[in-house]
Design an enzyme around this catalytic site. Structure first.
Site, PDB file in Angstrom:
ATOM      1  N   SER A   1     -47.593 -13.004   9.961  1.00 44.75           N
ATOM      2  CA  SER A   1     -47.872 -12.682  11.363  1.00 44.75           C
ATOM      3  C   SER A   1     -46.721 -13.090  12.275  1.00 44.75           C
ATOM      4  O   SER A   1     -46.667 -12.675  13.423  1.00 44.75           O
ATOM      5  CB  SER A   1     -49.152 -13.384  11.818  1.00 44.75           C
ATOM      6  OG  SER A   1     -48.991 -14.796  11.687  1.00 44.75           O
ATOM      7  N   GLU A   2     -45.783 -13.917  11.768  1.00 48.20           N
ATOM      8  CA  GLU A   2     -44.661 -14.383  12.595  1.00 48.20           C
ATOM      9  C   GLU A   2     -43.385 -13.578  12.354  1.00 48.20           C
ATOM     10  O   GLU A   2     -42.298 -14.030  12.701  1.00 48.20           O
ATOM     11  CB  GLU A   2     -44.379 -15.869  12.344  1.00 48.20           C
ATOM     12  CG  GLU A   2     -45.467 -16.811  12.792  1.00 48.20           C
ATOM     13  CD  GLU A   2     -45.696 -16.844  14.292  1.00 48.20           C
ATOM     14  OE1 GLU A   2     -45.225 -15.941  14.998  1.00 48.20           O
ATOM     15  OE2 GLU A   2     -46.378 -17.772  14.738  1.00 48.20           O
TER      16      GLU A   2
ATOM     17  N   HIS B   1     -39.631 -20.757   9.135  1.00 52.79           N
ATOM     18  CA  HIS B   1     -40.491 -21.342  10.179  1.00 52.79           C
ATOM     19  C   HIS B   1     -41.444 -22.313   9.499  1.00 52.79           C
ATOM     20  O   HIS B   1     -42.091 -21.975   8.512  1.00 52.79           O
ATOM     21  CB  HIS B   1     -41.268 -20.241  10.899  1.00 52.79           C
ATOM     22  CG  HIS B   1     -42.419 -20.761  11.705  1.00 52.79           C
ATOM     23  ND1 HIS B   1     -42.284 -21.806  12.601  1.00 52.79           N
ATOM     24  CD2 HIS B   1     -43.726 -20.415  11.743  1.00 52.79           C
ATOM     25  CE1 HIS B   1     -43.462 -22.061  13.144  1.00 52.79           C
ATOM     26  NE2 HIS B   1     -44.352 -21.239  12.637  1.00 52.79           N
TER      27      HIS B   1
ATOM     28  N   HIS C   1     -45.959 -26.251  18.823  1.00 49.94           N
ATOM     29  CA  HIS C   1     -46.173 -25.398  17.650  1.00 49.94           C
ATOM     30  C   HIS C   1     -45.444 -25.926  16.404  1.00 49.94           C
ATOM     31  O   HIS C   1     -46.089 -26.361  15.446  1.00 49.94           O
ATOM     32  CB  HIS C   1     -45.712 -23.975  18.004  1.00 49.94           C
ATOM     33  CG  HIS C   1     -45.944 -22.969  16.923  1.00 49.94           C
ATOM     34  ND1 HIS C   1     -45.899 -21.617  17.150  1.00 49.94           N
ATOM     35  CD2 HIS C   1     -46.183 -23.109  15.595  1.00 49.94           C
ATOM     36  CE1 HIS C   1     -46.132 -20.973  16.020  1.00 49.94           C
ATOM     37  NE2 HIS C   1     -46.299 -21.853  15.064  1.00 49.94           N
TER      38      HIS C   1
HETATM   39 ZN   LIG Z   1     -46.347 -21.550  12.999  1.00 50.26          ZN
END
Ligand SMILES: [Zn+2]
Length: 216
Positions: A77-78, A97, A160
């Protein structure tokens, strides 16, 4: 550079880096995502899977807009964050990430990571800015890093986690691991009374070495 490796070698490397992220506690649960630039498209991790248990067949290939080209699973999703970094930084071939606990503690504070303290961090990490907060997974979130990419290898994502990037997966991994290690050292040193920062002259020498060694 990633393009000198075969796609199957890159698939194996992503799975290995996923295991390291999970085993080092930089990603828990289904956190995090990894991608590399291919000659045609981008190879990335799937959505919703633990990074410690990936197999090469789990990975996805997407185009520059994040549309799935190859793979039986949904892409991370990123992906928009990764694609924004690949778009702006043509020298970058790998992006990681993660949610490293100590680095994320700084991301919560909203402050950039302090510089001028540890020699190795000056070279490998350089400036580590903190982005503004936006909803994860959105194009707005991806654009929070755009203006912070020049000359950097790592960015803290407000409230985050973190994103690191490099000329290949091993460089992006080294930055991820060093980022968390540096953040941990900063937290350990914080209560001590007699910390001595690097001099301006030493910082300048290390910054020059970073340009030569990391190419940015
Ligand atoms: Zn994340």
């Amino acid at each position: 550079m990633s393009e000198s490796k075969t796609e199957s070698e890159l698939r194996a490397e992503i799975c290995e880096i996923g295991r390291r992220l999970y085993n080092r506690g930089l990603c828990s649960g289904i956190d995090g995502n990894i991608s590399v630039r291919l000659n045609q498209g981008f190879l990335c991790t799937p959505a919703g899977m633990c990074k410690g248990f990936l197999t090469p067949e789990d990975l996805c290939i997407v185009d520059k807009d994040g549309v799935l080209l190859t793979g039986s699973r949904a892409r991370t999703s990123e992906i928009l964050l990764h694609l924004e970094i690949f778009r702006v930084r043509q020298d970058v071939d790998a992006v990681i990430h993660s949610h490293p606990p100590c680095a994320t503690a700084f991301a919560i504070s909203g402050r950039d990571l302090p510089q001028g303290i540890l020699a190795e961090a000056e070279v490998l990490l350089g400036r580590v800015p903190t982005s503004r907060y936006a909803m994860p997974g959105t194009s707005e979130f991806a654009q929070t890093v755009t203006d912070l990419l020049e000359g950097s290898s790592a960015i803290l994502l407000a409230n985050h986690g973190a994103v690191t990037f490099g000329r290949d997966l091993h460089e992006a991994w080294a930055v991820s691991e060093s980022l968390e290690n540096y953040a941990r050292i900063l937290l350990l040193a914080a209560p001590l009374q007699d910390n001595r920062p690097l001099t301006a002259e030493d910082q300048a020498r290390l910054a020059a070495f970073r340009k030569q060694y990391m190419g940015c």
